[in-house]
Scaffold this motif. Sequence first.
Motif, short mmCIF file in Angstrom:
data_model
loop_
_atom_site.label_atom_id
_atom_site.label_comp_id
_atom_site.label_asym_id
_atom_site.label_seq_id
_atom_site.Cartn_x
_atom_site.Cartn_y
_atom_site.Cartn_z
N ASP A 257 0.92 -1.31 0.11
CA ASP A 257 -0.01 0.06 -0.15
C ASP A 257 0.82 1.40 0.05
O ASP A 257 0.39 2.37 -0.25
N ILE A 260 1.16 1.80 -4.13
CA ILE A 260 0.10 2.17 -5.20
C ILE A 260 -0.85 3.33 -4.67
O ILE A 260 -1.46 3.21 -3.42
N SER A 262 -3.97 5.78 -6.37
CA SER A 262 -5.00 5.93 -7.58
C SER A 262 -4.15 7.03 -8.36
O SER A 262 -3.70 8.16 -8.01
N LEU A 263 -4.36 6.64 -9.76
CA LEU A 263 -3.56 7.65 -10.73
C LEU A 263 -4.37 8.62 -11.27
O LEU A 263 -5.56 8.70 -11.04
N ARG B 6 -5.81 -1.74 -2.45
CA ARG B 6 -5.11 -1.02 -3.42
C ARG B 6 -4.71 -1.82 -4.39
O ARG B 6 -4.81 -1.69 -5.82
N ILE B 7 -4.10 -2.96 -4.15
CA ILE B 7 -3.44 -3.84 -5.23
C ILE B 7 -4.65 -4.60 -6.02
O ILE B 7 -4.50 -4.90 -7.34
N LYS B 9 -7.77 -3.50 -6.50
CA LYS B 9 -8.41 -2.35 -7.23
C LYS B 9 -7.38 -2.06 -8.74
O LYS B 9 -7.77 -2.04 -9.52
N PHE B 10 -6.10 -1.94 -8.21
CA PHE B 10 -5.01 -1.67 -9.43
C PHE B 10 -5.12 -2.56 -10.50
O PHE B 10 -5.34 -2.70 -11.69
N ASP B 13 -8.59 -2.70 -12.52
CA ASP B 13 -8.42 -1.46 -13.30
C ASP B 13 -7.32 -1.76 -14.40
O ASP B 13 -7.88 -1.43 -15.57
N TYR B 14 -6.39 -2.27 -14.18
CA TYR B 14 -5.24 -2.33 -15.25
C TYR B 14 -4.96 -3.79 -15.05
O TYR B 14 -3.95 -4.32 -14.44
#
Lengths: 263, 271
Positions: A257, A260, A262-263, B6-7, B9-10, B13-14
């Motif tokens: 965490d 990463i 959000s982009l 987070r991983i 979602k990442f 999404d990708y």
Amino acid sequence: MYPKKELAQIVISACAQFNIETVVVSPGSRNAPLTIGFSSHKEIETLSVVDERCAAFFALGIAQQTRKPVAVLCTSGSALLNYYPAVAEAFYSNIPLVIISADRPKHLIDIGDGQTIRQENVFANHILFSANLIENPKYKTRNSQLIGEALQVAISQQGPVHINVPFDEPLYETVPVLKAYNFPHISLSSLDNSHINYEKLSKSWNVAEKKMILVGVNYPDADLHSLMDLYAEDDSVLILTETTSNLHHDKAIDSIDQLIFSL
Amino acid sequence: MIISKRIKKFLRDYQPKEHWNIDARKATNTFLCLSEFIQIKPVDFFSHFNEFIRPLKSDYQPKWIAFRDERREKHLAYLKSIKYSDFSVFEQALNAIPESCQLQISNSSIIRYAQLFSMKATVNIFCNRGTSGIDGSTSTAIGAAYATEQQTVFITGDLSFFYDGNGLWNSNIPKNFRIIIINNSGGGIFRIIPGPKATNAAQYFETPHCLTAEYLCKMHQLEYQKAYSTETVIKELSRFFETSEKPKILEIFTPSAENDLVLKDYFKYIQ
């Protein structure tokens, strides 16, 4: 001192034969035949916890560490429903938990008796096997088979199973000995790994410039750790280890965490 | 089971070109793009697979490791700069636990904080991630403590702890069992995640309270210690792991209004 009831004797005998070492007992009367028998058995440790929800999680914690099935025993009625959170946890975490519930015989259900609910298959959505026993000598073989299968499933598939044991009164009659019963060992074919096509997998692995090994919940494993040494030498492999992976490596990312956003 | 949202979602999404799930039991399509379910113990897979693969030149790993090291430095720098909070207390607690022990962690914000720290390699870590419930963490930790020779330390939030208060109603708790409660007077996770605070019903999410574990400890005859500042945490932790006749609880009170800001600023700072 053992219960006079044959069905209770069969359940206890099966647990001993399948090496259940610990039974967490919550108090009640309907489960008295089993409480008496388990606490008398020299090879089975009995631990007393009143609150069934706590009892089941306590048992789950023991089984999480030993990776051997631990049984919980409760009386009839809503007591059993308090096991459900731990049953679901065991189901998704692959922990062998054997739920043994005392029940009333079928003809006493839904006619206004106390501590009586519909217990058969009550964990249907989150259980590997439900053995609904019947207290009647003519079902002896069927009962034994169901108990044997339930225990074997808990051991081989590492998850929760439910054995529902109806008892008619009287509940407190005892005899001095536990008889020996035989339980069929169902032959379970062990996991067959021959289907894994390493050749095919390696074709796409060997050309991929970016390969991520993401390690989630995992028991500590020294062999896996030393294997990761080999994989970490490859610049195209990135190892991500979560807190519960119990895997530590210099070249692993252990605080995912942090990296990463959000982009 | 993967914890990091987070991983998840990442990777949703990708999505990767391929996702292989290696598990001896069942397939989990966590990233909604599962291409291979490889039913085998991971250790067996990696030892066999090793014979078929060859390394490839790439900047993938070096780039991310460099990135990781940068973030680690920022993480440490941030810890030095912050005031007393869940975050600072968590670091103090992790540093103080014995070199070799079993760490049980409760769900919700505690496991999320844990994910931000590097753990000692000698510490084995467990958390009920099957359902991720807060309902049985104390009881599970006590069961695990009972079943292992190793000392067990359980770090929990206040809501999980009070929810499973009956977990202490158990006469088989080993003497060397230790519970650290990070008491931020409510469900801290609901101050961290976006959403609840912006509603007119925040109190139903956060469920603020003024409860302490002190009387529960008395009732169940556990030793009780408490701390409420960096200095008192240092002081109490210094004797917390000493051998004792009874299991012990250390309750650390943190300021609920500041914890979420410290965590939010952390993510800004290390970015």
